[in-house]
Motif scaffolding. Structure first.
Motif, PDB file in Angstrom:
ATOM      1  N   ALA A  10       0.831  -1.202   0.000  1.00  0.00           N
ATOM      2  CA  ALA A  10       0.000   0.000   0.000  1.00  0.00           C
ATOM      3  C   ALA A  10       0.867   1.254   0.000  1.00  0.00           C
ATOM      4  CB  ALA A  10      -0.933  -0.003   1.208  1.00  0.00           C
ATOM      5  N   ARG A  11       0.431   2.258  -0.770  1.00  0.00           N
ATOM      6  CA  ARG A  11       1.136   3.540  -0.821  1.00  0.00           C
ATOM      7  C   ARG A  11       0.280   4.679  -0.329  1.00  0.00           C
ATOM      8  NH1 ARG A  11       3.646   5.556  -6.079  1.00  0.00           N
ATOM      9  NH2 ARG A  11       5.234   6.394  -4.727  1.00  0.00           N
ATOM     10  N   ALA A 100      -7.460  10.722 -11.049  1.00  0.00           N
ATOM     11  CA  ALA A 100      -6.371  11.039 -10.118  1.00  0.00           C
ATOM     12  C   ALA A 100      -5.745   9.770  -9.551  1.00  0.00           C
ATOM     13  CB  ALA A 100      -6.886  11.928  -8.982  1.00  0.00           C
ATOM     14  N   LEU A 101      -6.579   8.839  -9.119  1.00  0.00           N
ATOM     15  CA  LEU A 101      -6.038   7.611  -8.541  1.00  0.00           C
ATOM     16  C   LEU A 101      -5.338   6.755  -9.595  1.00  0.00           C
ATOM     17  CD1 LEU A 101      -8.610   6.484  -5.827  1.00  0.00           C
ATOM     18  CD2 LEU A 101      -6.695   8.067  -5.667  1.00  0.00           C
ATOM     19  N   LEU A 102      -5.849   6.752 -10.816  1.00  0.00           N
ATOM     20  CA  LEU A 102      -5.163   6.027 -11.895  1.00  0.00           C
ATOM     21  C   LEU A 102      -3.769   6.605 -12.128  1.00  0.00           C
ATOM     22  CD1 LEU A 102      -8.000   5.531 -14.542  1.00  0.00           C
ATOM     23  CD2 LEU A 102      -6.935   3.772 -13.095  1.00  0.00           C
ATOM     24  N   ASP A 103      -3.671   7.921 -12.163  1.00  0.00           N
ATOM     25  CA  ASP A 103      -2.377   8.556 -12.367  1.00  0.00           C
ATOM     26  C   ASP A 103      -1.429   8.194 -11.229  1.00  0.00           C
ATOM     27  OD1 ASP A 103      -1.008  10.687 -14.182  1.00  0.00           O
ATOM     28  OD2 ASP A 103      -0.508  11.260 -12.128  1.00  0.00           O
ATOM     29  N   PHE A 104      -1.945   8.219  -9.997  1.00  0.00           N
ATOM     30  CA  PHE A 104      -1.130   7.874  -8.829  1.00  0.00           C
ATOM     31  C   PHE A 104      -0.580   6.451  -8.959  1.00  0.00           C
ATOM     32  CE2 PHE A 104      -0.566   6.298  -4.486  1.00  0.00           C
ATOM     33  CZ  PHE A 104       0.213   7.304  -3.932  1.00  0.00           C
ATOM     34  N   VAL A 105      -1.417   5.529  -9.387  1.00  0.00           N
ATOM     35  CA  VAL A 105      -1.013   4.126  -9.532  1.00  0.00           C
ATOM     36  C   VAL A 105       0.196   4.003 -10.461  1.00  0.00           C
ATOM     37  CG1 VAL A 105      -1.688   1.933 -10.608  1.00  0.00           C
ATOM     38  CG2 VAL A 105      -3.224   3.044  -8.988  1.00  0.00           C
ATOM     39  N   LEU A 110       7.951   7.701  -8.694  1.00  0.00           N
ATOM     40  CA  LEU A 110       8.012   8.915  -7.879  1.00  0.00           C
ATOM     41  C   LEU A 110       7.738   8.580  -6.418  1.00  0.00           C
ATOM     42  CD1 LEU A 110       5.834  11.341 -10.063  1.00  0.00           C
ATOM     43  CD2 LEU A 110       8.331  11.140 -10.030  1.00  0.00           C
ATOM     44  N   THR A 111       8.139   9.480  -5.519  1.00  0.00           N
ATOM     45  CA  THR A 111       7.727   9.318  -4.128  1.00  0.00           C
ATOM     46  C   THR A 111       6.206   9.423  -4.087  1.00  0.00           C
ATOM     47  OG1 THR A 111       7.746  11.673  -3.598  1.00  0.00           O
ATOM     48  CG2 THR A 111       9.842  10.449  -3.314  1.00  0.00           C
ATOM     49  N   ALA A 112       5.604   8.861  -3.059  1.00  0.00           N
ATOM     50  CA  ALA A 112       4.145   8.923  -2.944  1.00  0.00           C
ATOM     51  C   ALA A 112       3.662  10.365  -2.914  1.00  0.00           C
ATOM     52  CB  ALA A 112       3.676   8.163  -1.705  1.00  0.00           C
ATOM     53  N   THR A 113       4.396  11.228  -2.243  1.00  0.00           N
ATOM     54  CA  THR A 113       4.012  12.638  -2.166  1.00  0.00           C
ATOM     55  C   THR A 113       4.041  13.297  -3.540  1.00  0.00           C
ATOM     56  OG1 THR A 113       4.805  12.799   0.102  1.00  0.00           O
ATOM     57  CG2 THR A 113       4.569  14.857  -1.095  1.00  0.00           C
ATOM     58  N   ASP A 114       5.131  13.101  -4.275  1.00  0.00           N
ATOM     59  CA  ASP A 114       5.233  13.679  -5.617  1.00  0.00           C
ATOM     60  C   ASP A 114       4.171  13.097  -6.549  1.00  0.00           C
ATOM     61  OD1 ASP A 114       7.321  15.292  -4.826  1.00  0.00           O
ATOM     62  OD2 ASP A 114       8.877  14.040  -5.726  1.00  0.00           O
ATOM     63  N   ALA A 115       3.936  11.789  -6.429  1.00  0.00           N
ATOM     64  CA  ALA A 115       2.905  11.146  -7.250  1.00  0.00           C
ATOM     65  C   ALA A 115       1.531  11.716  -6.934  1.00  0.00           C
ATOM     66  CB  ALA A 115       2.926   9.631  -7.025  1.00  0.00           C
TER      67      ALA A 115
END
Length: 135
Positions: A10-11, A100-105, A110-115
């Motif tokens: 989990a991220r 947004a969540l797709l992009d994060f995945v 990237l770090t989770a924060t940057d993502a």
């Protein structure tokens, strides 16, 4: 209530009203097969303090530095902001949507924060009106 996800992978934590968190994570999982990077927090029938406790536990379990929520002034965001006061490294992204969540995945490099920052921009630009007739 409770949280879902594989704590080893989990991220981020996702929380919102009703079945929002489980639903949006389910959609991302169906599209990408990678829903396990999110822990969804069910908040239905929980009061403010209980939501804080559930979010705190999920953030700790995931080792997450990001919480996605549904509404800027909603109870989940208020709770996430309370957890954020205890954990200044935590960022909260509110108004979360599927783009947004797709992009994060897909930003695992990237770090989770940057993502999350990048995902928020993607989610903002994905909101579009299609087929509006002239008045």
């Amino acid at each position: 209530g409770g949280a879902r996800g594989n704590a080893g992978q989990a991220r981020a934590v996702v929380a919102g009203h009703g079945g929002f968190a489980a639903g949006i994570v389910s959609a991302v999982d169906q599209i990408t097969g990678r829903g396990e990077i999110f822990i969804s927090v069910a908040t239905k029938e929980l009061g403010g303090d209980a939501i804080v406790e559930a979010l705190r536990a999920a953030v700790i379990r995931a080792g997450a530095s990001v919480v996605f929520t549904d509404l800027p002034a909603g109870s989940c965001t208020i709770a996430a902001r309370r957890v954020q006061r205890e954990r200044p490294d935590l960022i909260v992204v509110t108004g979360a949507n599927v783009p947004a969540l797709l992009d994060f995945v897909f930003q695992s490099n990237l770090t989770a924060t940057d993502a999350a920052v990048r995902a928020a921009e993607k989610g903002r630009t994905a909101l579009t009106v299609v087929g509006r007739r002239a008045d």
